[in-house]
Design a protein around this motif. Structure first.
Motif, PDB file in Angstrom:
ATOM      1  N   GLU A 110       0.810  -1.212   0.000  1.00 13.85           N
ATOM      2  CA  GLU A 110       0.000   0.000   0.000  1.00 13.85           C
ATOM      3  C   GLU A 110       0.850   1.272   0.000  1.00 13.85           C
ATOM      4  O   GLU A 110       0.501   2.262  -0.648  1.00 13.85           O
ATOM      5  CB  GLU A 110      -0.931  -0.007   1.217  1.00 13.85           C
ATOM      6  CG  GLU A 110      -1.902   1.143   1.262  1.00 13.85           C
ATOM      7  CD  GLU A 110      -2.864   1.000   2.426  1.00 13.85           C
ATOM      8  OE1 GLU A 110      -3.946   1.553   2.330  1.00 13.85           O
ATOM      9  OE2 GLU A 110      -2.514   0.334   3.417  1.00 13.85           O
ATOM     10  N   GLU A 111       1.988   1.246   0.712  1.00 13.42           N
ATOM     11  CA  GLU A 111       2.839   2.437   0.785  1.00 13.42           C
ATOM     12  C   GLU A 111       3.415   2.812  -0.575  1.00 13.42           C
ATOM     13  O   GLU A 111       3.811   3.952  -0.791  1.00 13.42           O
ATOM     14  CB  GLU A 111       3.964   2.255   1.807  1.00 13.42           C
ATOM     15  CG  GLU A 111       5.060   1.292   1.383  1.00 13.42           C
ATOM     16  CD  GLU A 111       4.769  -0.186   1.644  1.00 13.42           C
ATOM     17  OE1 GLU A 111       5.655  -1.002   1.390  1.00 13.42           O
ATOM     18  OE2 GLU A 111       3.658  -0.519   2.083  1.00 13.42           O
TER      19      GLU A 111
ATOM     20  N   TYR B 228       6.963   8.400  -3.882  1.00  9.61           N
ATOM     21  CA  TYR B 228       7.545   7.581  -2.819  1.00  9.61           C
ATOM     22  C   TYR B 228       8.134   6.294  -3.401  1.00  9.61           C
ATOM     23  O   TYR B 228       9.255   5.911  -3.072  1.00  9.61           O
ATOM     24  CB  TYR B 228       6.486   7.258  -1.761  1.00  9.61           C
ATOM     25  CG  TYR B 228       6.970   6.352  -0.664  1.00  9.61           C
ATOM     26  CD1 TYR B 228       7.742   6.854   0.383  1.00  9.61           C
ATOM     27  CD2 TYR B 228       6.681   4.991  -0.672  1.00  9.61           C
ATOM     28  CE1 TYR B 228       8.202   6.021   1.389  1.00  9.61           C
ATOM     29  CE2 TYR B 228       7.136   4.157   0.334  1.00  9.61           C
ATOM     30  CZ  TYR B 228       7.896   4.672   1.362  1.00  9.61           C
ATOM     31  OH  TYR B 228       8.352   3.839   2.357  1.00  9.61           O
TER      32      TYR B 228
END
Length: 68
Positions: A6-7, A13
């Protein structure tokens, strides 16, 4: 239950994580074209990005242990 990878849903990112992993394992900065392609890959669906990230990380670990 947390969604796997999910990150990595955030493209910037994911790009920074990929870039840092690759530069660390290569011992050099990515070239402009390499960075551009990693940025492109970072825009894929987060689970796909996570699978590639894990594969690269696993291969790097084996290389560092003398497995490759």
């Amino acid at each position: 239950m947390r969604i796997k990878y999910e990150e990595l849903n955030d493209e910037e990112y994911a790009f920074q994580k990929f870039k840092a992993l690759l530069e660390e394992q290569l011992g050099r900065d990515l070239t402009k074209i390499e960075a551009r392609k990693i940025r492109w890959l970072s825009g894929w669906e987060h689970e796909t990005v996570g699978v590639f990230f894990d594969l690269i990380h696993e291969v790097a670990g084996k290389k560092n242990k003398g497995g490759l």
